[in-house]
Enzyme design. Structure first.
Site, PDB file in Angstrom:
ATOM      1  N   GLN A 157      23.569  43.388  37.651  1.00 28.96           N
ATOM      2  CA  GLN A 157      24.119  43.836  38.927  1.00 28.96           C
ATOM      3  C   GLN A 157      23.913  45.330  39.152  1.00 28.96           C
ATOM      4  OE1 GLN A 157      28.177  42.632  38.318  1.00 28.96           O
ATOM      5  NE2 GLN A 157      27.725  40.447  38.582  1.00 28.96           N
ATOM      6  N   HIS A 179      29.529  44.376  36.737  1.00 32.30           N
ATOM      7  CA  HIS A 179      30.752  44.977  37.271  1.00 32.30           C
ATOM      8  C   HIS A 179      30.709  46.507  37.281  1.00 32.30           C
ATOM      9  CE1 HIS A 179      33.166  41.079  36.135  1.00 32.30           C
ATOM     10  NE2 HIS A 179      32.034  40.823  36.777  1.00 32.30           N
TER      11      HIS A 179
END
Length: 371
Positions: free
Chosen positions: A80, A145
């Site tokens: 991510q 995250h």
């Protein structure tokens, strides 16, 4: 705290004037590789768009998409991670500062969120003298995250939302910057008056904590409060109105469960003593991303709305606010089947969206005309 059932949603929509006509959508650009965020340049000079692999672009109505802007820092483009948010300094007209958040590699294959700024050249082709002013410490992520959303408040202080790097307990550790929202000066130092300043074993940058994977951060234009939203695990996406020094629960309080179907090991339930309950939550996660309050006279039916993108459920969510409370929810653009990564309210009164795809799009959205 508000959980809306379908009956509540439809009742709220009827009370607020009924179901709206389908929005008008114009595709302005495609061929964006996983675009993540955008910022409007003043005087209709276009907008800056980040692409997660590490490119910053200029888009202009009459010229389209530029070549990548030079001077962008090297990013950790795994999982991510990558190039994330972009915001302009409040004094951009004189300083020409552009702030970027991004995933930055560290030792041992780990990474963390970083923030820096550079000066946009007059020809808009370069970020000059880019310098990193803030780093999430310690670096713990292996690709998950990062958070990264940023917003300046009315005093010119910078808030940055930081994910817990998929290391759940760190969100409760005040000696770490995982799972926190920090408040900084424009130069990246802890802002004066932060709640844990001067306390042993607690980071002076922290404004609020107990946060999982924040994907939206915005100032409410009517109240001045800081609103944040985040991904839950399996279920439990939530919106919080952040207050200094408060604990927003993760992972000891959550409406979600683990992806395995088992409870979160640290969770004491949906609420735990000493934590703040969310203002709003979804039992089934839309995968919320991007957040924009609507405060423009152009479209009367959108007044006092909060718009949020949905990645998993592929929609644009409109929440209706009355007296700072969410009273209704509407799903828009579901028929397009596109992951909505970013939502911004433009100075012209339109919404501007980015879709989260290898062939990502820039969309302009206006309120539909009812018959």
């Amino acid at each position: 705290m508000l959980r809306l059932t379908r009956t509540t949603l439809l009742t709220g929509l009827l009370l607020s004037g009924g179901l709206q006509a389908a929005p008008e959508v114009t595709q302005l650009q495609e061929r964006l590789e996983y675009p993540w965020s955008l910022a409007f340049l003043p005087a209709q000079q276009g907008m800056l768009i980040t692409e997660r692999p590490g490119r910053l672009r200029l888009w202009q109505q009459d010229q389209g998409l530029s070549a990548p802007i030079d001077g962008v820092p090297r990013v950790y483009a795994q999982g991510q991670g990558g190039l994330l948010d972009v915001v302009l300094a409040p004094d951009f007209a004189s300083s020409r500062r552009v702030y970027l958040s991004f995933a930055e590699a560290g030792d041992g294959g780990k990474a963390g969120t970083a923030v820096g700024y550079g000066r946009l050249s007059e020809d808009k082709r370069r970020l000059e003298d880019f310098r990193v002013i803030f780093r999430q410490q310690p670096k713990l992520s292996v690709g998950n995250h990062f958070g990264g959303k940023m917003v300046f408040d009315r005093q010119g202080l910078l808030f940055v939302a930081l994910g817990e790097n998929n290391q759940r307990p760190t969100a409760q550790d005040l000696d770490k910057l995982q799972g926190k929202v920090v408040r900084l000066t424009a130069e990246g130092k802890p802002a004066p008056g932060n709640p844990f300043a001067g306390q042993s074993g607690k980071r002076a940058e922290i404004w609020a904590y107990g946060i999982r994977n924040p994907q939206g951060l915005a100032l409410n234009p009517w109240s001045g409060e800081l609103w944040e939203h985040e991904h839950g695990p399996r279920g439990g996406d939530e919106i919080n109105i952040l207050q200094p020094g408060k604990n927003y629960g993760w992972p000891i309080a959550t409406y979600g469960i683990n992806y395995s179907g088992q409870p979160i090991p640290e969770a004491k339930g949906q609420f735990a003593a000493g934590t703040q309950a969310p203002t709003h939550y979804w039992q089934v996660s839309p995968g919320i991303s991007g957040m924009a309050f609507y405060d423009n006279p152009r479209f009367s039916g959108w007044q006092h709305s909060l718009f949020i993108g949905a990645l998993a459920q592929k929609a644009l969510i409109r929440l209706t606010l009355v007296d700072n409370k969410i009273v209704a929810e509407e799903r828009l653009l579901e028929d397009r089947g596109e992951r909505i990564r970013e939502v911004r309210s433009g100075p012209d009164g339109y919404l501007y969206l980015l879709t989260d795809e290898s062939n990502g799009k820039l969309l302009r959205v206006g309120e539909g005309q009812s018959g």
